[in-house]
Design an enzyme around this catalytic site. Structure first.
Site, PDB file in Angstrom:
ATOM      1  N   ARG A  99      64.320  90.493 -41.356  1.00  0.00           N
ATOM      2  CA  ARG A  99      62.971  90.054 -41.003  1.00  0.00           C
ATOM      3  C   ARG A  99      62.426  89.096 -42.055  1.00  0.00           C
ATOM      4  O   ARG A  99      62.367  87.890 -41.849  1.00  0.00           O
ATOM      5  CB  ARG A  99      62.049  91.273 -40.834  1.00  0.00           C
ATOM      6  CG  ARG A  99      60.732  90.967 -40.102  1.00  0.00           C
ATOM      7  CD  ARG A  99      59.664  90.395 -40.997  1.00  0.00           C
ATOM      8  NE  ARG A  99      59.346  91.236 -42.146  1.00  0.00           N
ATOM      9  CZ  ARG A  99      58.539  90.871 -43.128  1.00  0.00           C
ATOM     10  NH1 ARG A  99      57.963  89.668 -43.107  1.00  0.00           N
ATOM     11  NH2 ARG A  99      58.312  91.662 -44.159  1.00  0.00           N
ATOM     12  N   ASP A 100      62.056  89.593 -43.208  1.00  0.00           N
ATOM     13  CA  ASP A 100      61.498  88.747 -44.261  1.00  0.00           C
ATOM     14  C   ASP A 100      62.510  87.703 -44.715  1.00  0.00           C
ATOM     15  O   ASP A 100      62.169  86.557 -44.994  1.00  0.00           O
ATOM     16  CB  ASP A 100      61.064  89.625 -45.433  1.00  0.00           C
ATOM     17  CG  ASP A 100      60.125  88.921 -46.403  1.00  0.00           C
ATOM     18  OD1 ASP A 100      60.178  87.688 -46.502  1.00  0.00           O
ATOM     19  OD2 ASP A 100      59.342  89.614 -47.070  1.00  0.00           O
TER      20      ASP A 100
ATOM     21  N   HIS B 298      56.858  96.531 -51.879  1.00  0.00           N
ATOM     22  CA  HIS B 298      57.559  95.335 -51.395  1.00  0.00           C
ATOM     23  C   HIS B 298      57.414  94.260 -52.471  1.00  0.00           C
ATOM     24  O   HIS B 298      56.307  93.788 -52.730  1.00  0.00           O
ATOM     25  CB  HIS B 298      56.905  94.888 -50.077  1.00  0.00           C
ATOM     26  CG  HIS B 298      57.531  93.690 -49.447  1.00  0.00           C
ATOM     27  ND1 HIS B 298      58.409  93.774 -48.384  1.00  0.00           N
ATOM     28  CD2 HIS B 298      57.394  92.359 -49.704  1.00  0.00           C
ATOM     29  CE1 HIS B 298      58.775  92.566 -48.012  1.00  0.00           C
ATOM     30  NE2 HIS B 298      58.176  91.681 -48.805  1.00  0.00           N
TER      31      HIS B 298
ATOM     32  N   CYS C  41      57.247  84.023 -47.291  1.00  0.00           N
ATOM     33  CA  CYS C  41      56.279  83.952 -46.202  1.00  0.00           C
ATOM     34  C   CYS C  41      55.968  82.500 -45.858  1.00  0.00           C
ATOM     35  O   CYS C  41      55.671  81.703 -46.757  1.00  0.00           O
ATOM     36  CB  CYS C  41      54.987  84.684 -46.600  1.00  0.00           C
ATOM     37  SG  CYS C  41      53.673  84.560 -45.376  1.00  0.00           S
TER      38      CYS C  41
ATOM     39  N   HIS D  99      58.494  90.560 -54.354  1.00  0.00           N
ATOM     40  CA  HIS D  99      59.106  89.226 -54.326  1.00  0.00           C
ATOM     41  C   HIS D  99      59.369  88.784 -55.765  1.00  0.00           C
ATOM     42  O   HIS D  99      58.673  89.190 -56.695  1.00  0.00           O
ATOM     43  CB  HIS D  99      58.192  88.230 -53.613  1.00  0.00           C
ATOM     44  CG  HIS D  99      58.251  88.355 -52.128  1.00  0.00           C
ATOM     45  ND1 HIS D  99      58.887  87.440 -51.324  1.00  0.00           N
ATOM     46  CD2 HIS D  99      57.766  89.310 -51.295  1.00  0.00           C
ATOM     47  CE1 HIS D  99      58.795  87.815 -50.058  1.00  0.00           C
ATOM     48  NE2 HIS D  99      58.110  88.950 -50.006  1.00  0.00           N
TER      49      HIS D  99
ATOM     50  N   ASN E  78      62.704  87.996 -51.703  1.00  0.00           N
ATOM     51  CA  ASN E  78      62.553  89.380 -52.156  1.00  0.00           C
ATOM     52  C   ASN E  78      63.533  89.656 -53.295  1.00  0.00           C
ATOM     53  O   ASN E  78      64.481  88.897 -53.511  1.00  0.00           O
ATOM     54  CB  ASN E  78      62.891  90.348 -51.013  1.00  0.00           C
ATOM     55  CG  ASN E  78      61.942  90.250 -49.841  1.00  0.00           C
ATOM     56  OD1 ASN E  78      61.060  91.069 -49.673  1.00  0.00           O
ATOM     57  ND2 ASN E  78      62.129  89.245 -49.005  1.00  0.00           N
TER      58      ASN E  78
END
Length: 300
Positions: free
Chosen positions: A11-12, A203, A236, A205, A245
């Site tokens: 996803r990310d 989460h 993002c 980054h 990430n």
């Protein structure tokens, strides 16, 4: 102690790639990640396909998932429409996420912070009515590229808001990579205390190269679940200078060296990163998968 890593690469990691990854390839990666010992995988986000083309096949990916004992498949939702789409796929775990930054919220979800908080409650209510496990997320919890510092008390108020909404898990995101170890440690200690029996997730980054130091600080603060992405993928589309990430294999390696367990086969994750590097035609941000390709050096 066991530290759990939730894989966010599908996803990310994929959402900012210019090369569209086919649905069949995504499903192949999911199976390989499970074989590598990953037990939590965020497989897609239910967002507008024109804004994030890589997620246009979210329904198709979810409908082709094979249920496996102990494996959690999740999807990201930013509004009620996203929840409705996810429900139709049969997904049993949703990450309902809003931003602590009003500016980022308007860019990312087309909602003011006030509107987003109301929408969040609606998302949780609808999800719970359909017996879906809800992870409540707070983006930009440690800084915003548009607004700068995010006040700690504001973040803690949002944590209370999420907990009062009836979520099953609480997740904070350093979406911009602006957080530092001291800040992370102090805030996450307070979040863990507030959450009590509710699992706390972080989460991270690695935009400013502090992701792994922040991982360490959060473990010391009592956090045991972290989002990572194989190869250090991620970013993002609606955050200036957003990068990947913390990498799954890099994180697991450091955690193992610290004496904790993840249940993850690092070499198998590294093989996935190597394969994607070949598919994309360029190196990924992660470091460990490159080292593990060298048989002339020792690893500990």
């Amino acid at each position: 102690m066991k530290v759990i890593l939730e894989e966010q690469g599908l996803r990310d990691g994929f959402q900012t790639l210019s090369k569209i990854i086919p649905t069949t390839k995504k499903l192949e990666y999911i199976n390989l990640l499970i074989e590598a010992g990953i037990t939590r995988i965020q497989v897609a986000s239910f967002v507008h396909p024109k804004l994030v083309p890589q997620m246009a096949d979210a329904e198709e990916v979810c409908k082709n998932l094979k249920p496996k004992p102990g494996i959690i498949y999740s999807g990201l939702v930013l509004n009620k429409k996203g929840v409705e789409r996810a429900i139709d796929t049969g997904l049993q775990h949703l990450a309902c996420s809003i931003s602590a930054s009003d500016t980022h919220s308007q860019k990312n979800a087309r909602l003011t912070l006030s509107e987003a908080k109301k929408t969040f409650q609606e998302m949780v209510k609808l999800s719970k009515a359909n017996k879906i496990t809800v992870r409540g997320g707070i983006q930009c919890a440690f800084g915003c590229r548009y607004e700068g510092i995010i006040d700690e008390n504001h973040v803690l108020d949002m944590v209370e808001h999420h907990l009062d909404s009836g979520i099953d898990e609480i997740a904070l995101a350093d979406s911009t990579g602006m957080g530092n170890p001291k800040q992370l440690g102090e805030l996450m200690s307070k979040v863990v205390e507030k959450a009590k029996d509710i699992p706390v997730i972080l989460h991270l980054h690695n935009t400013e190269n502090k992701g792994y130091a922040n991982l360490y600080a959060a473990i010391e603060a009592g956090v045991q679940i972290f989002d990572t992405a194989f190869g250090g993928l991620g970013g993002c589309p609606f955050i200036k200078s957003a990068t990947g990430n913390i990498a799954t294999e890099d994180s697991a390696n450091m955690i193992h060296q610290m004496g904790y367990q993840t249940g993850i086969n690092i070499n198998k994750v590294a093989e996935i990163s190597k394969e994607l590097e070949s598919t994309l035609g360029h190196e990924l941000p992660g470091q460990l998968y490159k080292l593990l390709d060298n048989n002339t050096i020792k690893m500990i």
